[in-house]
Motif scaffolding. Sequence first.
Motif, short mmCIF file in Angstrom:
data_model
loop_
_atom_site.label_atom_id
_atom_site.label_comp_id
_atom_site.label_asym_id
_atom_site.label_seq_id
_atom_site.Cartn_x
_atom_site.Cartn_y
_atom_site.Cartn_z
N ALA A 86 2.91 7.14 6.02
CA ALA A 86 2.46 6.98 7.41
C ALA A 86 3.65 6.71 8.32
N SER B 72 0.34 4.16 0.81
CA SER B 72 0.15 5.06 1.95
C SER B 72 1.04 4.71 3.14
N ASN C 24 -4.95 7.80 5.94
CA ASN C 24 -4.43 8.58 4.83
C ASN C 24 -4.93 8.05 3.49
N ARG C 25 -5.01 6.71 3.36
CA ARG C 25 -5.49 6.12 2.11
C ARG C 25 -6.91 6.57 1.82
N GLY D 151 -6.33 12.81 6.19
CA GLY D 151 -4.92 12.87 6.56
C GLY D 151 -4.65 13.15 8.04
N ALA E 138 -1.91 4.78 8.07
CA ALA E 138 -1.95 4.55 6.62
C ALA E 138 -3.40 4.40 6.15
N ASP F 86 0.86 -1.19 0.00
CA ASP F 86 0.00 0.00 0.00
C ASP F 86 0.89 1.24 0.00
#
Lengths: 214, 214
Positions: free
Chosen positions: B105, B101, B142-143, B147, B139, B99
Amino acid sequence: MRLAELSERSGVSTATIKYYLREGLLPPGRQVNATTAEYDDGHLRRLRLVRALIQVGRVPVATAREVLGHVDDDSLGRTIRMGAALWALPQGPEPDEADPSVAGARAEVDLLLRRLGWETSRELAELSPVHRSLVAAVATLNRLGYGWDAERMAPYAELMHATAKLDLDFLETHASEAERVETAVAAAVLCEPVLRALHRLAQEEESARRYGIE
Amino acid sequence: MRLAELSERSGVSTATIKYYLREGLLPPGRQVNATTAEYDDGHLRRLRLVRALIQVGRVPVATAREVLGHVDDDSLGRTIRMGAALWALPQGPEPDEADPSVAGARAEVDLLLRRLGWETSRELAELSPVHRSLVAAVATLNRLGYGWDAERMAPYAELMHATAKLDLDFLETHASEAERVETAVAAAVLCEPVLRALHRLAQEEESARRYGIE
Protein backbone atom coordinates in the motif's frame (compact mmCIF):
# COMPACT_ATOMS: atom_id res chain seq x y z
CA MET A 1 -13.19 -26.14 -1.64
CA ARG A 2 -13.51 -27.43 1.93
CA LEU A 3 -13.86 -25.27 5.06
CA ALA A 4 -10.10 -25.47 5.78
CA GLU A 5 -9.24 -24.12 2.34
CA LEU A 6 -11.90 -21.38 2.55
CA SER A 7 -10.29 -20.34 5.85
CA GLU A 8 -6.78 -20.45 4.38
CA ARG A 9 -7.69 -18.47 1.26
CA SER A 10 -9.80 -15.86 3.07
CA GLY A 11 -7.55 -15.44 6.11
CA VAL A 12 -10.63 -15.91 8.34
CA SER A 13 -10.45 -18.57 11.06
CA THR A 14 -12.73 -21.63 10.72
CA ALA A 15 -14.38 -20.67 14.05
CA THR A 16 -15.29 -17.24 12.67
CA ILE A 17 -16.55 -18.75 9.40
CA LYS A 18 -18.78 -21.13 11.39
CA TYR A 19 -20.08 -18.17 13.38
CA TYR A 20 -20.93 -16.30 10.17
CA LEU A 21 -22.68 -19.42 8.84
CA ARG A 22 -24.78 -19.75 12.02
CA GLU A 23 -25.68 -16.04 11.90
CA GLY A 24 -26.82 -16.37 8.29
CA LEU A 25 -24.19 -13.92 7.01
CA LEU A 26 -22.69 -16.59 4.77
CA PRO A 27 -24.91 -19.02 2.81
CA PRO A 28 -24.40 -22.73 3.66
CA GLY A 29 -22.02 -24.75 1.52
CA ARG A 30 -23.16 -27.62 -0.70
CA GLN A 31 -23.38 -30.64 1.62
CA VAL A 32 -21.33 -33.50 0.10
CA ASN A 33 -21.86 -35.89 3.01
CA ALA A 34 -23.03 -35.76 6.62
CA THR A 35 -19.93 -33.94 7.90
CA THR A 36 -18.50 -32.16 4.89
CA ALA A 37 -19.63 -29.18 2.85
CA GLU A 38 -18.14 -27.73 -0.30
CA TYR A 39 -17.64 -23.96 -0.75
CA ASP A 40 -17.00 -21.93 -3.90
CA ASP A 41 -15.69 -18.56 -5.05
CA GLY A 42 -19.05 -16.98 -4.22
CA HIS A 43 -18.41 -17.88 -0.57
CA LEU A 44 -14.93 -16.39 -0.73
CA ARG A 45 -16.30 -13.15 -2.16
CA ARG A 46 -19.11 -13.00 0.40
CA LEU A 47 -16.67 -13.61 3.24
CA ARG A 48 -14.61 -10.68 2.06
CA LEU A 49 -17.69 -8.47 2.16
CA VAL A 50 -18.76 -9.71 5.60
CA ARG A 51 -15.31 -8.88 6.98
CA ALA A 52 -15.45 -5.44 5.36
CA LEU A 53 -18.81 -4.76 7.00
CA ILE A 54 -18.14 -6.26 10.43
CA GLN A 55 -14.42 -5.96 11.06
CA VAL A 56 -13.69 -2.71 9.24
CA GLY A 57 -17.06 -0.93 9.10
CA ARG A 58 -18.02 -2.05 12.64
CA VAL A 59 -21.54 -2.70 11.33
CA PRO A 60 -23.67 -4.68 13.84
CA VAL A 61 -24.42 -8.30 12.83
CA ALA A 62 -28.17 -7.66 12.48
CA THR A 63 -27.51 -4.69 10.18
CA ALA A 64 -25.04 -6.72 8.10
CA ARG A 65 -27.69 -9.45 7.73
CA GLU A 66 -30.22 -6.88 6.48
CA VAL A 67 -27.72 -5.33 4.04
CA LEU A 68 -26.81 -8.77 2.64
CA GLY A 69 -30.52 -9.63 2.31
CA HIS A 70 -30.91 -6.71 -0.09
CA VAL A 71 -27.68 -7.63 -1.91
CA ASP A 72 -29.15 -11.09 -2.56
CA ASP A 73 -32.65 -9.94 -3.53
CA ASP A 74 -32.58 -10.32 -7.30
CA SER A 75 -36.30 -9.50 -7.56
CA LEU A 76 -35.29 -5.82 -7.33
CA GLY A 77 -34.14 -3.54 -10.15
CA ARG A 78 -30.52 -2.49 -10.09
CA THR A 79 -30.91 1.03 -8.66
CA ILE A 80 -33.41 -0.09 -6.01
CA ARG A 81 -31.36 -3.12 -5.01
CA MET A 82 -28.20 -1.10 -4.63
CA GLY A 83 -30.14 1.68 -2.90
CA ALA A 84 -31.79 -0.73 -0.45
CA ALA A 85 -28.43 -2.28 0.44
CA LEU A 86 -26.75 1.11 0.88
CA TRP A 87 -29.69 2.62 2.78
CA ALA A 88 -29.53 -0.25 5.28
CA LEU A 89 -25.95 0.75 6.19
CA PRO A 90 -25.49 3.02 9.23
CA GLN A 91 -26.08 6.62 8.12
CA GLY A 92 -25.12 9.96 9.64
CA PRO A 93 -27.36 11.60 12.25
CA GLU A 94 -31.02 12.29 11.38
CA PRO A 95 -32.18 15.92 11.29
CA ASP A 96 -33.63 17.12 14.59
CA GLU A 97 -36.99 18.62 13.59
CA ALA A 98 -37.07 20.69 16.82
CA ASP A 99 -33.96 22.54 15.58
CA PRO A 100 -34.96 25.74 13.75
CA SER A 101 -31.91 25.38 11.43
CA VAL A 102 -33.39 22.25 9.84
CA ALA A 103 -36.11 23.95 7.78
CA GLY A 104 -33.60 26.38 6.26
CA ALA A 105 -31.15 23.56 5.52
CA ARG A 106 -33.89 21.51 3.83
CA ALA A 107 -34.82 24.50 1.64
CA GLU A 108 -31.17 25.00 0.60
CA VAL A 109 -30.76 21.31 -0.23
CA ASP A 110 -33.93 21.43 -2.32
CA LEU A 111 -32.68 24.55 -4.13
CA LEU A 112 -29.36 22.77 -4.75
CA LEU A 113 -31.04 19.69 -6.25
CA ARG A 114 -33.21 21.86 -8.52
CA ARG A 115 -30.21 23.85 -9.65
CA LEU A 116 -28.23 20.67 -10.41
CA GLY A 117 -31.20 18.99 -12.11
CA TRP A 118 -30.96 15.98 -9.79
CA GLU A 119 -34.59 15.05 -10.36
CA THR A 120 -34.45 11.53 -8.93
CA SER A 121 -32.86 12.75 -5.73
CA ARG A 122 -35.70 15.27 -5.40
CA GLU A 123 -38.31 12.55 -5.98
CA LEU A 124 -36.66 10.25 -3.42
CA ALA A 125 -36.13 13.05 -0.87
CA GLU A 126 -38.87 11.83 1.47
CA LEU A 127 -37.56 8.26 1.45
CA SER A 128 -33.80 8.56 1.33
CA PRO A 129 -31.75 8.44 4.56
CA VAL A 130 -28.89 9.92 2.52
CA HIS A 131 -31.00 12.99 1.80
CA ARG A 132 -31.86 13.28 5.50
CA SER A 133 -28.24 13.01 6.58
CA LEU A 134 -27.32 15.79 4.11
CA VAL A 135 -30.04 18.03 5.60
CA ALA A 136 -28.78 17.22 9.13
CA ALA A 137 -25.14 18.00 8.22
CA VAL A 138 -26.08 21.32 6.57
CA ALA A 139 -28.31 22.25 9.54
CA THR A 140 -25.39 21.66 11.93
CA LEU A 141 -23.14 23.96 9.89
CA ASN A 142 -25.82 26.65 9.80
CA ARG A 143 -26.67 26.37 13.49
CA LEU A 144 -23.02 27.00 14.34
CA GLY A 145 -22.96 30.00 12.02
CA TYR A 146 -20.86 28.50 9.18
CA GLY A 147 -23.54 29.03 6.54
CA TRP A 148 -23.52 26.61 3.61
CA ASP A 149 -26.18 27.56 1.06
CA ALA A 150 -27.04 26.04 -2.31
CA GLU A 151 -24.61 28.29 -4.14
CA ARG A 152 -21.70 27.26 -1.91
CA MET A 153 -22.60 23.56 -2.13
CA ALA A 154 -23.10 23.41 -5.91
CA PRO A 155 -19.42 23.15 -7.00
CA TYR A 156 -18.81 20.49 -4.33
CA ALA A 157 -21.86 18.56 -5.52
CA GLU A 158 -20.55 18.65 -9.09
CA LEU A 159 -17.22 17.19 -7.96
CA MET A 160 -19.01 14.49 -5.94
CA HIS A 161 -21.08 13.70 -9.04
CA ALA A 162 -17.85 13.20 -11.03
CA THR A 163 -16.66 10.94 -8.18
CA ALA A 164 -19.90 8.92 -8.33
CA LYS A 165 -19.45 8.46 -12.09
CA LEU A 166 -15.99 6.94 -11.46
CA ASP A 167 -17.58 4.64 -8.84
CA LEU A 168 -20.24 3.38 -11.25
CA ASP A 169 -17.81 3.06 -14.18
CA PHE A 170 -15.79 0.73 -11.97
CA LEU A 171 -18.85 -1.28 -10.90
CA GLU A 172 -19.67 -1.84 -14.55
CA THR A 173 -16.38 -3.70 -15.03
CA HIS A 174 -17.88 -6.52 -12.93
CA ALA A 175 -19.66 -9.17 -14.93
CA SER A 176 -22.50 -10.16 -12.60
CA GLU A 177 -25.18 -8.05 -10.99
CA ALA A 178 -24.50 -9.71 -7.62
CA GLU A 179 -20.84 -8.70 -7.76
CA ARG A 180 -21.78 -5.15 -8.69
CA VAL A 181 -24.05 -4.73 -5.67
CA GLU A 182 -21.50 -6.40 -3.37
CA THR A 183 -18.76 -4.10 -4.64
CA ALA A 184 -20.97 -1.03 -4.14
CA VAL A 185 -21.56 -1.98 -0.51
CA ALA A 186 -17.88 -2.75 0.13
CA ALA A 187 -16.90 0.56 -1.48
CA ALA A 188 -19.30 2.50 0.75
CA VAL A 189 -17.54 1.10 3.82
CA LEU A 190 -13.93 0.79 2.65
CA CYS A 191 -13.39 3.57 0.11
CA GLU A 192 -14.68 6.49 2.14
CA PRO A 193 -11.56 6.48 4.37
CA VAL A 194 -9.40 6.54 1.21
CA LEU A 195 -11.32 9.50 -0.23
CA ARG A 196 -11.19 11.39 3.08
CA ALA A 197 -7.42 10.85 3.33
CA LEU A 198 -6.89 11.86 -0.32
CA HIS A 199 -8.90 15.03 0.32
CA ARG A 200 -6.82 15.97 3.38
CA LEU A 201 -3.58 15.17 1.58
CA ALA A 202 -4.70 17.34 -1.35
CA GLN A 203 -5.38 20.20 1.09
CA GLU A 204 -1.81 19.91 2.40
CA GLU A 205 -0.35 19.78 -1.09
CA GLU A 206 -2.41 22.74 -2.36
CA SER A 207 -1.70 24.78 0.77
CA ALA A 208 2.04 24.20 0.37
CA ARG A 209 1.85 25.21 -3.31
CA ARG A 210 0.00 28.42 -2.54
CA TYR A 211 1.76 29.53 0.64
CA GLY A 212 5.03 27.55 0.81
CA ILE A 213 5.96 25.46 3.82
CA GLU A 214 8.09 27.98 5.75
CA MET B 1 -20.42 42.21 25.43
CA ARG B 2 -21.05 40.65 28.83
CA LEU B 3 -21.20 36.91 29.57
CA ALA B 4 -25.03 36.88 29.36
CA GLU B 5 -24.98 38.38 25.86
CA LEU B 6 -22.19 36.02 24.74
CA SER B 7 -24.39 33.14 25.90
CA GLU B 8 -27.47 34.56 24.19
CA ARG B 9 -25.72 35.21 20.88
CA SER B 10 -23.84 31.90 20.80
CA GLY B 11 -26.66 29.70 22.08
CA VAL B 12 -24.21 28.21 24.63
CA SER B 13 -25.25 28.28 28.31
CA THR B 14 -23.26 30.48 30.71
CA ALA B 15 -22.30 27.35 32.71
CA THR B 16 -20.78 25.76 29.60
CA ILE B 17 -18.97 28.98 28.68
CA LYS B 18 -17.48 29.12 32.18
CA TYR B 19 -16.38 25.50 31.80
CA TYR B 20 -14.67 26.29 28.47
CA LEU B 21 -12.95 29.31 30.13
CA ARG B 22 -11.67 27.14 33.01
CA GLU B 23 -10.42 24.49 30.56
CA GLY B 24 -8.53 27.12 28.55
CA LEU B 25 -10.55 26.47 25.39
CA LEU B 26 -11.79 30.08 25.37
CA PRO B 27 -9.40 32.95 26.20
CA PRO B 28 -10.43 35.07 29.21
CA GLY B 29 -12.45 38.24 28.58
CA ARG B 30 -11.11 41.72 29.33
CA GLN B 31 -11.70 42.27 33.05
CA VAL B 32 -13.62 45.55 33.53
CA ASN B 33 -13.96 45.20 37.29
CA ALA B 34 -13.63 42.52 39.95
CA THR B 35 -16.76 40.61 38.88
CA THR B 36 -17.32 41.56 35.23
CA ALA B 37 -15.46 40.71 32.03
CA GLU B 38 -16.07 42.00 28.55
CA TYR B 39 -16.12 39.64 25.53
CA ASP B 40 -15.83 40.42 21.82
CA ASP B 41 -16.55 38.89 18.40
CA GLY B 42 -13.33 36.88 18.65
CA HIS B 43 -14.84 35.07 21.63
CA LEU B 44 -18.04 34.43 19.72
CA ARG B 45 -16.09 32.96 16.80
CA ARG B 46 -13.93 30.84 19.08
CA LEU B 47 -16.98 29.54 20.92
CA ARG B 48 -18.47 28.42 17.60
CA LEU B 49 -15.28 26.49 16.84
CA VAL B 50 -15.12 24.93 20.31
CA ARG B 51 -18.71 23.69 19.89
CA ALA B 52 -17.88 22.32 16.44
CA LEU B 53 -14.93 20.38 17.85
CA ILE B 54 -16.47 19.16 21.11
CA GLN B 55 -20.21 18.84 20.47
CA VAL B 56 -20.20 17.84 16.80
CA GLY B 57 -16.73 16.36 16.25
CA ARG B 58 -16.69 14.64 19.69
CA VAL B 59 -13.06 15.68 20.02
CA PRO B 60 -11.74 15.17 23.61
CA VAL B 61 -11.13 18.39 25.57
CA ALA B 62 -7.34 17.85 25.75
CA THR B 63 -7.20 17.36 21.96
CA ALA B 64 -9.32 20.47 21.37
CA ARG B 65 -6.92 22.45 23.59
CA GLU B 66 -3.96 21.24 21.54
CA VAL B 67 -5.70 22.04 18.21
CA LEU B 68 -6.57 25.55 19.43
CA GLY B 69 -2.98 26.06 20.65
CA HIS B 70 -1.81 25.59 17.05
CA VAL B 71 -4.62 27.80 15.72
CA ASP B 72 -3.37 30.61 18.00
CA ASP B 73 0.36 30.14 17.32
CA ASP B 74 1.09 33.03 14.98
CA SER B 75 4.82 32.30 15.05
CA LEU B 76 4.15 29.58 12.45
CA GLY B 77 3.88 29.99 8.67
CA ARG B 78 0.43 29.51 7.17
CA THR B 79 0.83 25.96 5.82
CA ILE B 80 2.57 24.71 8.98
CA ARG B 81 0.07 26.40 11.29
CA MET B 82 -2.92 24.95 9.45
CA GLY B 83 -1.16 21.60 9.14
CA ALA B 84 -0.32 21.47 12.86
CA ALA B 85 -3.91 22.28 13.81
CA LEU B 86 -5.33 19.68 11.38
CA TRP B 87 -2.76 17.02 12.31
CA ALA B 88 -3.73 17.38 15.96
CA LEU B 89 -7.32 16.34 15.10
CA PRO B 90 -8.23 12.66 15.50
CA GLN B 91 -7.09 10.79 12.37
CA GLY B 92 -8.04 7.45 10.88
CA PRO B 93 -6.30 4.25 12.04
CA GLU B 94 -2.50 4.01 11.78
CA PRO B 95 -1.01 1.38 9.45
CA ASP B 96 -0.23 -1.89 11.22
CA GLU B 97 3.39 -2.59 10.26
CA ALA B 98 2.93 -6.30 11.05
CA ASP B 99 0.35 -6.49 8.21
CA PRO B 100 2.03 -7.61 4.98
CA SER B 101 -0.43 -5.47 2.94
CA VAL B 102 1.06 -2.26 4.35
CA ALA B 103 4.32 -2.31 2.39
CA GLY B 104 2.45 -2.75 -0.91
CA ALA B 105 0.00 0.00 0.00
CA ARG B 106 2.83 2.39 0.87
CA ALA B 107 4.50 1.67 -2.48
CA GLU B 108 1.24 2.36 -4.37
CA VAL B 109 0.68 5.62 -2.47
CA ASP B 110 4.25 6.69 -3.28
CA LEU B 111 3.71 5.83 -6.96
CA LEU B 112 0.47 7.82 -6.91
CA LEU B 113 2.15 10.91 -5.42
CA ARG B 114 4.97 10.73 -7.99
CA ARG B 115 2.51 10.38 -10.81
CA LEU B 116 0.46 13.35 -9.59
CA GLY B 117 3.54 15.46 -8.91
CA TRP B 118 2.51 16.03 -5.28
CA GLU B 119 6.09 16.77 -4.23
CA THR B 120 5.30 18.30 -0.85
CA SER B 121 3.16 15.35 0.14
CA ARG B 122 6.07 13.07 -0.73
CA GLU B 123 8.48 15.18 1.34
CA LEU B 124 6.10 15.22 4.32
CA ALA B 125 5.26 11.50 4.01
CA GLU B 126 7.29 10.50 7.06
CA LEU B 127 5.69 13.17 9.24
CA SER B 128 2.10 13.39 8.10
CA PRO B 129 -0.62 11.43 9.93
CA VAL B 130 -2.81 12.04 6.87
CA HIS B 131 -0.31 10.14 4.72
CA ARG B 132 -0.27 7.30 7.24
CA SER B 133 -4.05 7.08 7.35
CA LEU B 134 -4.14 6.88 3.53
CA VAL B 135 -1.64 4.00 3.62
CA ALA B 136 -3.72 2.26 6.31
CA ALA B 137 -6.96 2.65 4.33
CA VAL B 138 -5.39 1.33 1.11
CA ALA B 139 -3.80 -1.59 3.00
CA THR B 140 -7.22 -2.55 4.40
CA LEU B 141 -8.74 -2.59 0.90
CA ASN B 142 -5.87 -4.69 -0.42
CA ARG B 143 -5.90 -7.13 2.51
CA LEU B 144 -9.57 -7.81 1.83
CA GLY B 145 -8.85 -8.35 -1.86
CA TYR B 146 -10.38 -5.13 -3.25
CA GLY B 147 -7.14 -3.93 -4.84
CA TRP B 148 -6.71 -0.19 -5.17
CA ASP B 149 -3.49 0.67 -6.96
CA ALA B 150 -2.03 4.02 -8.02
CA GLU B 151 -3.79 3.89 -11.37
CA ARG B 152 -7.19 3.36 -9.79
CA MET B 153 -6.62 6.08 -7.17
CA ALA B 154 -5.29 8.74 -9.56
CA PRO B 155 -8.63 10.03 -10.95
CA TYR B 156 -10.08 10.14 -7.41
CA ALA B 157 -7.02 12.06 -6.19
CA GLU B 158 -7.48 14.60 -9.02
CA LEU B 159 -11.10 15.16 -7.96
CA MET B 160 -10.08 15.53 -4.32
CA HIS B 161 -7.45 18.05 -5.43
CA ALA B 162 -10.17 20.08 -7.17
CA THR B 163 -12.18 19.83 -3.92
CA ALA B 164 -9.19 21.07 -1.89
CA LYS B 165 -8.83 24.06 -4.25
CA LEU B 166 -12.45 25.02 -3.54
CA ASP B 167 -11.72 24.71 0.19
CA LEU B 168 -8.72 27.05 0.02
CA ASP B 169 -10.46 29.52 -2.32
CA PHE B 170 -13.13 29.84 0.36
CA LEU B 171 -10.58 30.25 3.18
CA GLU B 172 -9.02 33.12 1.23
CA THR B 173 -12.28 35.09 1.44
CA HIS B 174 -11.55 35.53 5.17
CA ALA B 175 -9.60 38.65 6.03
CA SER B 176 -7.47 37.49 8.95
CA GLU B 177 -5.03 34.61 9.19
CA ALA B 178 -6.61 33.54 12.51
CA GLU B 179 -10.03 33.25 10.88
CA ARG B 180 -8.58 31.25 8.00
CA VAL B 181 -7.02 28.68 10.30
CA GLU B 182 -10.17 28.51 12.45
CA THR B 183 -12.32 27.98 9.38
CA ALA B 184 -10.01 25.23 8.10
CA VAL B 185 -10.33 23.35 11.38
CA ALA B 186 -14.12 23.78 11.54
CA ALA B 187 -14.40 22.60 7.93
CA ALA B 188 -12.38 19.46 8.65
CA VAL B 189 -14.91 18.51 11.32
CA LEU B 190 -18.18 19.85 9.91
CA CYS B 191 -17.88 19.68 6.12
CA GLU B 192 -16.82 16.06 5.79
CA PRO B 193 -20.34 14.81 6.61
CA VAL B 194 -21.73 17.15 3.92
CA LEU B 195 -19.27 15.85 1.32
CA ARG B 196 -19.97 12.23 2.25
CA ALA B 197 -23.73 12.79 1.95
CA LEU B 198 -23.34 14.64 -1.38
CA HIS B 199 -21.23 11.75 -2.68
CA ARG B 200 -23.84 9.15 -1.69
CA LEU B 201 -26.67 11.27 -3.11
CA ALA B 202 -24.73 11.65 -6.37
CA GLN B 203 -24.36 7.85 -6.52
CA GLU B 204 -28.15 7.48 -6.22
CA GLU B 205 -28.78 10.12 -8.86
CA GLU B 206 -26.23 8.68 -11.30
CA SER B 207 -27.43 5.12 -10.75
CA ALA B 208 -31.03 6.18 -11.47
CA ARG B 209 -29.92 7.97 -14.64
CA ARG B 210 -28.00 4.96 -15.91
CA TYR B 211 -30.32 2.15 -14.90
CA GLY B 212 -33.72 3.73 -14.14
CA ILE B 213 -35.49 3.24 -10.84
CA GLU B 214 -37.75 0.31 -11.70
